[in-house]
Write an enzyme that holds these catalytic residues in place. Structure first.
Site, mmCIF file in Angstrom:
data_model
loop_
_atom_site.group_PDB
_atom_site.id
_atom_site.type_symbol
_atom_site.label_atom_id
_atom_site.label_comp_id
_atom_site.label_asym_id
_atom_site.label_seq_id
_atom_site.Cartn_x
_atom_site.Cartn_y
_atom_site.Cartn_z
ATOM 1 N N ASN A 153 0.805 -1.228 0.000
ATOM 2 C CA ASN A 153 0.000 0.000 0.000
ATOM 3 C C ASN A 153 0.840 1.282 0.000
ATOM 4 O OD1 ASN A 153 0.889 -0.207 2.600
ATOM 5 N ND2 ASN A 153 -1.107 -0.666 3.498
ATOM 6 N N ARG B 133 3.082 6.417 11.863
ATOM 7 C CA ARG B 133 2.427 5.911 13.062
ATOM 8 C C ARG B 133 2.221 7.060 14.035
ATOM 9 N NH1 ARG B 133 0.865 2.534 10.387
ATOM 10 N NH2 ARG B 133 1.231 0.287 10.459
ATOM 11 N N GLN C 101 -5.341 2.792 18.371
ATOM 12 C CA GLN C 101 -6.448 2.712 17.409
ATOM 13 C C GLN C 101 -7.425 1.609 17.791
ATOM 14 O OE1 GLN C 101 -3.906 4.411 13.603
ATOM 15 N NE2 GLN C 101 -4.926 2.475 13.393
ATOM 16 N N HIS D 189 -7.639 5.970 10.186
ATOM 17 C CA HIS D 189 -6.552 5.265 9.499
ATOM 18 C C HIS D 189 -7.076 4.571 8.234
ATOM 19 C CE1 HIS D 189 -2.825 2.448 10.075
ATOM 20 N NE2 HIS D 189 -2.902 2.957 8.864
HETATM 21 P P1 NAI Z 1 10.374 0.974 4.499
HETATM 22 O O1 NAI Z 1 10.875 -0.122 5.372
HETATM 23 O O2 NAI Z 1 10.470 0.822 3.026
HETATM 24 O O3 NAI Z 1 11.107 2.343 4.880
HETATM 25 C C1 NAI Z 1 11.267 2.792 6.181
HETATM 26 C C2 NAI Z 1 12.464 3.732 6.231
HETATM 27 O O4 NAI Z 1 12.508 4.333 7.525
HETATM 28 C C3 NAI Z 1 13.790 2.998 6.021
HETATM 29 O O5 NAI Z 1 14.539 3.665 5.016
HETATM 30 C C4 NAI Z 1 14.463 3.115 7.380
HETATM 31 O O6 NAI Z 1 15.892 3.173 7.300
HETATM 32 C C5 NAI Z 1 13.872 4.405 7.906
HETATM 33 N N1 NAI Z 1 13.992 4.564 9.359
HETATM 34 C C6 NAI Z 1 13.818 3.643 10.333
HETATM 35 N N2 NAI Z 1 14.071 4.178 11.532
HETATM 36 C C7 NAI Z 1 14.413 5.469 11.321
HETATM 37 C C8 NAI Z 1 14.802 6.533 12.179
HETATM 38 N N3 NAI Z 1 14.934 6.349 13.499
HETATM 39 N N4 NAI Z 1 15.056 7.732 11.622
HETATM 40 C C9 NAI Z 1 14.988 7.913 10.294
HETATM 41 N N5 NAI Z 1 14.654 6.930 9.413
HETATM 42 C C10 NAI Z 1 14.357 5.719 9.945
HETATM 43 O O7 NAI Z 1 8.868 1.197 4.952
HETATM 44 P P2 NAI Z 1 7.677 1.865 4.133
HETATM 45 O O8 NAI Z 1 7.012 0.869 3.275
HETATM 46 O O9 NAI Z 1 8.175 3.117 3.516
HETATM 47 O O10 NAI Z 1 6.659 2.192 5.329
HETATM 48 C C11 NAI Z 1 7.044 3.045 6.388
HETATM 49 C C12 NAI Z 1 5.992 3.044 7.465
HETATM 50 O O11 NAI Z 1 4.799 3.668 7.000
HETATM 51 C C13 NAI Z 1 5.523 1.660 7.918
HETATM 52 O O12 NAI Z 1 6.414 1.053 8.830
HETATM 53 C C14 NAI Z 1 4.197 1.981 8.541
HETATM 54 O O13 NAI Z 1 4.368 2.329 9.896
HETATM 55 C C15 NAI Z 1 3.714 3.199 7.766
HETATM 56 N N6 NAI Z 1 2.597 2.845 6.867
HETATM 57 C C16 NAI Z 1 1.389 3.471 7.064
HETATM 58 C C17 NAI Z 1 0.301 3.124 6.312
HETATM 59 C C18 NAI Z 1 -1.007 3.819 6.472
HETATM 60 O O14 NAI Z 1 -2.028 3.303 6.033
HETATM 61 N N7 NAI Z 1 -1.056 4.991 7.062
HETATM 62 C C19 NAI Z 1 0.365 2.038 5.306
HETATM 63 C C20 NAI Z 1 1.719 1.540 5.095
HETATM 64 C C21 NAI Z 1 2.765 1.902 5.892
#
Ligand code: NAI
Length: 361
Positions: A117, A256, A285, A309
């Site tokens: 997504n 989040r 949530q 959400h």
């Molecule tokens: P991803 O794993 O591709 O990217 C996450 C990035 O965050 C990585 O590059 C990682 O190095 C970085 N990161 C981790 N800890 C960090 C920190 N302390 N400071 C800076 N950067 C940091 O994940 P993706 O697919 O981009 O998703 C990210 C988040 O988005 C998910 O974990 C989820 O919580 C949220 N999400 C929300 C949705 C919604 O419906 N609102 C749906 C899908 C994801």
């Protein structure tokens, strides 16, 4: 085998719209398949407290399916009770509602449908930037109330062009947001991440990495949050960090809710330190009816772009994560390897670098 799924209630909407696959009613489209294979499949939205269906059924469940939209919080205490549990599968992206340290302690695999997504969320984040910067919500509310006062809403409206836009977390979603805002001619694109942009992305996205978070937020007109929730990001945007933001900046958080401190955000918005806050994620949530983010406002009476959400659960996304859930489950049932990108923890350790920096055993 017993499979338990904690999904959100779809009610009338799910009866009328079968593509609402992620609901209790439509069961991710996998009920008949699982039953034909002879497995037990229990689906519920009842998740809070020791007498909930979730907490009662977990004791002898083999596979738990949850979704970030209506998270079944899988705590260390519940892991102790879940004697048969072998796989926690997130139908979507973001497995922070699972205590990953406890899963590791028990050697339980946690997998999610990576990428399913990310476009849906990136589009929502760009929309949220626009609606904050252009002061859309108060303008729309004014019209619905029968009013007509251009100056009242124009005083809080700007262009996205020539703004500095930065993402905390430049993974799948962060990168897609940076790509999508490029045609708006921002002044500069920035990112804060402990990992540099992968080579293929660095070629196509013209963004500068800032190493220190305080320096990063001090340069941004718009900060968008796109990192997972883990020990290193919980409460990251708090009272102290908000002092370093550019006065009047906008924040979009579709990652989040608990990455931002609820009271600090409300106060920063009320004081005008930030001009707006938008997103779809809440620290718990469903969110309580009196959560401050529902009604918080900036001094001009706007700046709130909060919704439930749903950014990652468009009908397009639901097909992708339902198909991905079935694929993970099928591989697991047949003893096949999972696609590496979907595995969060396995064999007692983290399989991804996205949930913080952990020493490998
Ligand atoms: P991803 O794993 O591709 O990217 C996450 C990035 O965050 C990585 O590059 C990682 O190095 C970085 N990161 C981790 N800890 C960090 C920190 N302390 N400071 C800076 N950067 C940091 O994940 P993706 O697919 O981009 O998703 C990210 C988040 O988005 C998910 O974990 C989820 O919580 C949220 N999400 C929300 C949705 C919604 O419906 N609102 C749906 C899908 C994801």
């Amino acid at each position: 085998m017993k499979v338990l799924a904690v999904l959100y209630d779809g009610g009338k909407a799910a009866q009328e719209e079968p593509r609402l696959l992620g609901t209790v009613e439509n069961k991710l489209g996998i009920e008949s398949w699982l039953k034909e294979l002879g497995h037990e499949f229990i689906v519920t939205s009842d998740k809070e407290g020791p007498n909930s269906v979730f907490q009662k059924e977990i004791v002898d469940t083999d596979v738990l399916i949850t979704t970030p939209f209506h998270p079944g919080y899988m705590t260390a205490e519940l892991f102790e009770k879940a004697k048969n549990l072998k796989l926690c599968l997130t139908a979507g992206v973001g497995s922070d509602h699972i205590d990953l340290a406890a899963a590791n302690k028990k050697g339980i695999m946690v997998a999610e449908v990576s990428g399913s997504n990310v476009v849906s969320v990136a589009e929502h984040a760009v929309m949220s930037m626009l609606l904050l910067v252009r002061n859309f919500v108060p303008a729309h509310e004014q019209i619905q109330k029968g009013g007509w006062n251009v100056a009242d809403v124009a005083r809080g409206a700007f262009d996205l062009e020539n703004k500095v836009i930065g993402t905390i977390g430049a993974g799948r979603i962060g990168q897609r947001i940076l790509q999508r805002v490029t045609p708006f001619n921002p002044k500069e694109l920035l990112y804060f991440d402990y990992a540099p942009l992968p080579e293929h992305a660095a070629h196509t996205i013209n963004a500068r990495r800032v190493e220190k978070l305080e320096d990063f937020v001090a340069q941004c007109d718009i900060v968008t949050v796109n990192c997972p929730l883990h020990d290193g990001t919980r409460g990251l945007i708090n009272k102290e960090l908000l002092k370093h933001f550019k006065k009047g900046a906008w924040i979009v958080n579709t990652a989040r809710g608990a990455i931002c401190d609820r009271h600090a955000i409300k106060e920063a918005l009320a004081s005008g330190q930030i001009s707006g806050y938008a997103g779809d994620v809440w620290d718990v949530q469903p969110s309580a009816p009196d959560h401050p983010w529902r009604t918080m406002k900036n001094p001009l009476g706007g700046g709130n772009g909060m919704v439930p959400h749903y950014s990652g659960t468009t009908l397009d996304a639901q097909i992708r994560y339902a198909v991905g859930t079935k694929d993970i489950l099928q591989r697991w049932l047949e003893g096949k390897d999972q696609e590496a990108q979907n595995v969060i923890v396995d064999h007692g350790e983290y399989a991804t670098k996205s949930y913080g920096i952990h020493e490998r055993k």
